[in-house]
Design an enzyme around this catalytic site. Structure first.
Site, short mmCIF file in Angstrom:
data_model
loop_
_atom_site.label_atom_id
_atom_site.label_comp_id
_atom_site.label_asym_id
_atom_site.label_seq_id
_atom_site.Cartn_x
_atom_site.Cartn_y
_atom_site.Cartn_z
N GLU A 265 -31.79 25.98 -81.68
CA GLU A 265 -30.69 25.69 -80.75
C GLU A 265 -29.34 26.03 -81.38
OE1 GLU A 265 -30.88 24.77 -77.47
OE2 GLU A 265 -32.97 25.30 -77.85
N TRP A 268 -28.97 29.63 -80.88
CA TRP A 268 -28.53 29.97 -79.52
C TRP A 268 -27.01 29.90 -79.41
CZ3 TRP A 268 -30.22 32.45 -75.51
CH2 TRP A 268 -31.58 32.46 -75.18
N TRP A 296 -22.28 36.95 -53.21
CA TRP A 296 -22.21 35.50 -53.26
C TRP A 296 -21.75 34.94 -51.92
CZ3 TRP A 296 -24.75 34.24 -57.34
CH2 TRP A 296 -24.62 34.94 -58.54
N ASN A 331 -28.40 18.88 -71.62
CA ASN A 331 -28.59 20.33 -71.48
C ASN A 331 -29.60 20.67 -70.38
OD1 ASN A 331 -28.06 23.09 -72.49
ND2 ASN A 331 -30.25 23.05 -72.97
N TRP A 349 -21.48 32.11 -59.93
CA TRP A 349 -21.66 31.29 -61.13
C TRP A 349 -20.33 31.00 -61.82
CZ3 TRP A 349 -19.85 33.66 -65.51
CH2 TRP A 349 -19.74 35.06 -65.48
N TRP A 372 -24.27 29.71 -68.37
CA TRP A 372 -24.16 29.97 -66.93
C TRP A 372 -24.74 31.33 -66.56
CZ3 TRP A 372 -23.45 27.46 -62.57
CH2 TRP A 372 -23.03 26.14 -62.66
#
Length: 470
Positions: A265, A268, A296, A331, A349, A372
Site C-alpha cells: 500500500e 501504491w 458524462w 479506503n 470523476w 479516482w
C-alpha cells in the site's frame, strides 16, 4: 563569520528522519527554519479547512520541537518566490534546504524560488524525504516511467533504501531568535474530536501503536468497514510528513502477510506520485485518451444527493457522511462511493476528486487523483471499465453486520444485521418496527443498480469503440 542556512518546511513537519534538516545542520553554523503560509494553496483549487487546521496545529508541535533544540520557527505569509529571498537577505543565508515536492504546483513554485535565490548567489539544495523512493528514481530498464503498478512495485522494492536518520539533539539558530506566532487559520469543517491528533509526537505514537497491535492482522482486516483497528490511520501523517515513509516502511518491515500487504500500500502511494511526476496532465484529464470523450451525465441533483449522503444506498451514504463528519473515509468506502458516482451516476470523476479534496485531512493530490481515476477506469493501471461495484454486495461483504452503516446513517439504526444494506426491501411492517419509512425518513435508491450497471457498460463500451474505430 558564522554561516547561515534556511530550512524551508512544507510537507515535512517533523524533526525525525529529515534529510534536508540533516544536510542544513552539516552545512551551516546557524539554521533558520521557516514555514510559508501560501494563500495560493490555502484558497486555491481545493481549499480545505480540515487540512489547514491540521497543518496549523502540526506547526505548533513542530515549533515546540525546534525551540527545545535551540531553533526558532519563522512564519512567513505570501508568495514564496518573494518572501523566501527576502528572508535570505535579512538573515545573510547562503543556502536554502528543502524537501523535494512532486506536485506540478510545488515544482513550479520551487523553480521560481530557486531562480530568485540563485540571482542572489544563494544555493538551493532539494533533498529527498517525502517518499521511500523519489518519483524519478524508479524507471524501466530503458529509462521510461512505469504505467502499471505491478512492475513498478517490483522495481520499487528492489531499490536500496536510505538509512533512517535520528532527530538531532540540537539545531543551532541565530543568537536571540524567537519563534514567530502561528496565525489562526480557522477551524476544521469536520468534528475535531474525530480527526487524529495533529503533530509529530501524536503521529509517532500512532505508528508505534499500529506496529505493535494492528499490523500483523492488516491483510485480513484492512477492508472491514466496521473495524476501527483494521487500518493504520497514518495517511494524514504521511501526507503532512509528520512521519517519513522510509521510517514507516522500516518499522513495518518483516515477515507475514500483514506487513507485506501494508508495504504494498505504501508502494501504491508512491506509484501515484510517480504517475503525477511524469504525467502532470492527469490533474486535468484522464490518463487513458480512449475515455477522454466519455459523455458524462449532467445531473446536479443526483451529484448533490451523493455529496450529502442521500443516495438511498446506505454504505455509499455512510462513506460520504463519514467524509464530512470526520475528514476521513475508509479506503474501501472511498472506492465504493467513487464507483457509485462514476459508474452508477455516470458523473464526471473530477467532481468526486474535488469533493474529496475539499474534506480529506489526508488529501494528497497524487493519491486522490490516482484513486479516482482507478475507480472511474480512466487512469493508468485502472480497474476494467466493466467492473461496477454493487453497493449492496460490497456492504454485506465488508460491513457484514451493518455496524459501519448504522454508525453514520442514524435513520436506519433500527434495522438489524445485514438487512441494513437494502432497507427498501423491507415490507411496511418491518420498516415500522425499525423506525424508518423508506422514501420519507430515508430516501429510496436514486438509481437502480442493475439498470445503472447496464447503462455504464454501454456508455463506456461505446466510447472505447468509437475511439478505436475513429
Amino acid at each position: 563569520m558564522p554561516s547561515t542556512a534556511i530550512l524551508w518546511f512544507r510537507r515535512d513537519l517533523r524533526v525525525h528522519d529529515h534529510p534536508a534538516l540533516a544536510a542544513a545542520l552539516a552545512a551551516a553554523d546557524h539554521v533558520v527554519p521557516v514555514f510559508v503560509i501560501d494563500d495560493a494553496l490555502l484558497a486555491g483549487r481545493w481549499p480545505a479547512p480540515n487540512r489547514a487546521w491540521f497543518m496549523r496545529e502540526s506547526l505548533v508541535a513542530l515549533s515546540g520541537a525546534l525551540v527545545e533544540r535551540g531553533a526558532a520557527l519563522r512564519i512567513l505569509r505570501g508568495r514564496p518566490e518573494i518572501v523566501i529571498p527576502a528572508l535570505a537577505r535579512d538573515t545573510g543565508a547562503t543556502d536554502l534546504f528543502l524537501t523535494r515536492d512532486a506536485t506540478p504546483y510545488g515544482r513550479a513554485r520551487d523553480r521560481a524560488v530557486a531562480t530568485r535565490l540563485e540571482a542572489d548567489d544563494v544555493a538551493v539544495h532539494a533533498k529527498r524525504g517525502l517518499y521511500v523512493h523519489e518519483p524519478d528514481d524508479v524507471a524501466t530498464r530503458d529509462g521510461r516511467p512505469y504505467t502499471v503498478y505491478g512492475p513498478y512495485r517490483r522495481a520499487w522494492e528492489a531499490l536500496p533504501r536510505r538509512d533512517v536518520l535520528p532527530a538531532p539533539g540540537r539545531i543551532p539558530g541565530p543568537p536571540g531568535a524567537r519563534p514567530d506566532a502561528i496565525p489562526d487559520l480557522g477551524g476544521p469543517s469536520a468534528d475535531p474530536a474525530l480527526i487524529p491528533a495533529p503533530g509529530e509526537p501524536a503521529a509517532r505514537a500512532r505508528l508505534a501503536a499500529w506496529v505493535e497491535r494492528g499490523l500483523e492482522a492488516y491483510a485480513d482486516r484492512r477492508d472491514r468497514l466496521d473495524a476501527d483497528d483494521g487500518t493504520s490511520r497514518l495517511s494524514q501523517d504521511l501526507r503532512w510528513g509528520l512521519l517519513s515513509a522510509v521510517e514507516v516502511l522500516e518499522r513495518a518491515a518483516g515477515p507475514g502477510d500483514g506487513r507485506r500487504v501494508f508495504a504494498a500500500e505504501l508502494a501504491w502511494r508512491e506509484f501515484y506520485a510517480h504517475v503525477l511526476w511524469h504525467h502532470p496532465r492527469v490533474l486535468r484529464e484522464p490518463f487513458q485518451a480512449s475515455l477522454a470523450a466519455l459523455p458524462w451525465r449532467d445531473d446536479p441533483e443526483a451529484v448533490d444527493a451523493w455529496r450529502e449522503g442521500r443516495t438511498g444506498y446506505p454504505v455509499v451514504d455512510a462513506a460520504m457522511r463519514q467524509l464530512r463528519a470526520s475528514g476521513h473515509v475508509h479506503n474501501r468506502a472511498r472506492m465504493i462511493a467513487a464507483s457509485f458516482l462514476a459508474k452508477h451516476l455516470l458523473a464526471d470523476w473530477r467532481l468526486g476528486e474535488a469533493e474529496f479534496m475539499r474534506h480529506l485531512t489526508d488529501g494528497d493530490v497524487a493519491s486522490n487523483n490516482g484513486g479516482w481515476q482507478w475507480t472511474a477506469s480512466t487512469g493508468t493501471d485502472a480497474q476494467p471499465y466493466f467492473r461496477v461495484f454493487n453497493p449492496i454486495l460490497q456492504g454485506r461483504r465488508f460491513d457484514p453486520d451493518g455496524d459501519y452503516v448504522r454508525r453514520w446513517v442514524p435513520e436506519v439504526r433500527g434495522i438489524a444485521g445485514a438487512a441494513v444494506h437494502e432497507p427498501w426491501t423491507l415490507d411496511a411492517a418491518a420498516q415500522a418496527a425499525a423506525g424508518v419509512r423508506v422514501g420519507t425518513d430515508y430516501p429510496a435508491p436514486i438509481v437502480d443498480h442493475a439498470t445503472a450497471r447496464e447503462r455504464a457498460l454501454a456508455v463506456y463500451g461505446a466510447t472505447k469503440a468509437a475511439t478505436r474505430d475513429g
